[in-house]
Scaffold this active site. Structure first.
Site, short mmCIF file in Angstrom:
data_model
loop_
_atom_site.label_atom_id
_atom_site.label_comp_id
_atom_site.label_asym_id
_atom_site.label_seq_id
_atom_site.Cartn_x
_atom_site.Cartn_y
_atom_site.Cartn_z
N LYS A 3 -10.94 38.41 36.80
CA LYS A 3 -10.07 37.85 35.77
C LYS A 3 -9.49 38.94 34.87
O LYS A 3 -8.69 38.66 33.97
CB LYS A 3 -10.86 36.86 34.91
CG LYS A 3 -11.41 35.66 35.66
CD LYS A 3 -10.31 34.73 36.11
CE LYS A 3 -10.87 33.47 36.75
NZ LYS A 3 -9.81 32.59 37.30
N LYS A 30 -20.22 50.94 39.62
CA LYS A 30 -20.49 51.34 38.24
C LYS A 30 -21.36 52.58 38.12
O LYS A 30 -21.17 53.40 37.21
CB LYS A 30 -21.12 50.17 37.46
CG LYS A 30 -20.16 49.03 37.18
CD LYS A 30 -20.79 47.99 36.27
CE LYS A 30 -19.82 46.89 35.93
NZ LYS A 30 -20.37 45.94 34.93
N ASP A 72 -20.34 46.97 28.24
CA ASP A 72 -21.03 45.70 28.52
C ASP A 72 -22.00 45.29 27.41
O ASP A 72 -22.00 44.15 26.95
CB ASP A 72 -21.78 45.78 29.84
CG ASP A 72 -20.86 45.69 31.05
OD1 ASP A 72 -19.77 45.11 30.92
OD2 ASP A 72 -21.24 46.20 32.12
N GLY A 107 -34.87 40.53 33.34
CA GLY A 107 -34.19 41.52 34.16
C GLY A 107 -34.38 42.91 33.59
O GLY A 107 -34.65 43.07 32.39
N ALA A 108 -34.24 43.91 34.44
CA ALA A 108 -34.45 45.29 33.99
C ALA A 108 -33.45 46.24 34.63
O ALA A 108 -33.70 47.44 34.72
CB ALA A 108 -35.88 45.74 34.30
N GLY A 117 -29.16 47.55 35.13
CA GLY A 117 -28.18 48.19 34.25
C GLY A 117 -27.69 47.28 33.14
O GLY A 117 -27.53 47.70 32.00
N TYR A 163 -20.60 34.22 34.07
CA TYR A 163 -19.58 33.34 33.48
C TYR A 163 -18.91 32.41 34.48
O TYR A 163 -18.13 31.54 34.08
CB TYR A 163 -18.53 34.16 32.71
CG TYR A 163 -17.62 35.02 33.55
CD1 TYR A 163 -16.43 34.50 34.07
CD2 TYR A 163 -17.91 36.36 33.77
CE1 TYR A 163 -15.57 35.30 34.82
CE2 TYR A 163 -17.05 37.16 34.51
CZ TYR A 163 -15.88 36.62 35.03
OH TYR A 163 -15.03 37.41 35.76
N GLY A 205 -21.55 33.59 29.94
CA GLY A 205 -21.11 34.98 29.90
C GLY A 205 -19.64 35.21 29.63
O GLY A 205 -19.18 36.36 29.68
#
Length: 276
Positions: free
Chosen positions: A16, A66, A103, A128-129, A131, A219, A240
């Site tokens: 998007k 990334k 982010d 979560g762990a 990035g 999202y 999100g």
């Protein structure tokens, strides 16, 4: 000369970002374009060199590039270094390729817009762990949130992240499940939020305290299975979209010096995804 910007990734058709940045260019009277470019992993280095050679002023980076893009940049900031991930590149006047990651700061801005400020949020849990969890946790701590607990299927990864966050703790998923009711804010940062009930992921939001804020950085869909379960348990849920828009707005600001209208864009993307 008209400037142009891009987003690179694999896949890229679903992004998007072009719609968002093109709208902001129009709204702010900026003569610029923004295009999606499909870049496979084997061609990343050539793509970076090509973007620079063709006069691209900056670009966004999405999965799976990334972390892989970092060796091909001239300079990255501390935020990108700590996350080992870059989502925004700016070509400086001398041709230097500068990378950052918006982010984490984008999530914090969306959280504050939702009304969850450090003054009214106590203990928080990050699921979560990777990035995304790293960027969000660093940004939250910098903004004054905490204490922060990290939980992850692989506890060692949670421990590694918590060691870089003074005052934070690492928990197994089983430990987090037993204490989930004490958290004012719970943030789901993994891709498992989309298929939570079917994933075998042992942490469930059914035991949250009523009124707790529960966020999922996904999202699309607007309401993941994880968020639906949290809403049914009495939580205030946040998807999100806000993070996506604000991280994009921070990139736009880096490139143009202008922070665009995020509220209008959040509503536009929410409507496109079937929300109200």
């Amino acid at each position: 000369m008209k400037k142009w910007y891009a987003v690179i990734g694999d896949p890229i058709a679903q992004s998007k970002s072009p719609l968002m940045h093109e709208a902001w260019f129009r709204e702010n009277g900026i003569d610029a374009s923004y295009i999606p470019i499909h870049v496979e992993a084997d061609h990343l280095e050539d793509a970076v060199a090509g973007l620079k050679r063709l006069g691209c002023s900056g670009w966004n980076v999405t999965v799976p590039h990334k972390s892989a893009i970092i060796p091909f940049l001239d300079k990255i900031d501390e935020e990108a270094r700590r996350m080992n991930a870059v989502n925004t590149v700016k070509v400086l006047e001398d041709g230097t390729l500068f990378g950052t990651n918006t982010d984490g700061r984008g999530f914090v801005r969306s959280l504050q817009e939702f009304g969850a400020d450090p003054e009214n949020v106590g203990e928080l849990l990050i699921i979560g762990a990777g990035g995304a969890a790293a960027g969000i946790s660093f940004a939250l701590q910098s903004a004054g949130y905490g204490p922060i607990d990290i939980t992850n299927r692989t506890v060692e990864n949670a421990r590694h992240l918590s060691e870089s966050l003074p005052g934070s703790s690492a928990l197994s998923l089983e430990e987090a499940q037993l204490t989930i009711g004490k958290y004012d804010l719970i943030i789901q940062t993994t891709s498992l939020g989309m298929n939570f009930a079917q994933s075998g992921f042992p942490l469930e939001p059914s035991g949250i305290s009523e009124g707790a804020t529960v966020a999922d950085i996904i999202y699309n869909p607007l309401e993941t299975v994880f968020l639906r379960c949290a809403r049914e348990a009495g939580g205030k849920t946040m998807n999100g979209v806000g993070m996506f828009v604000h991280q994009g707005a921070l990139a736009f600001e880096l490139w143009t010096g202008i922070y665009p209208d995020t509220k209008k864009m959040i509503q536009s993307i929410t409507t496109q995804l079937g929300g109200k």
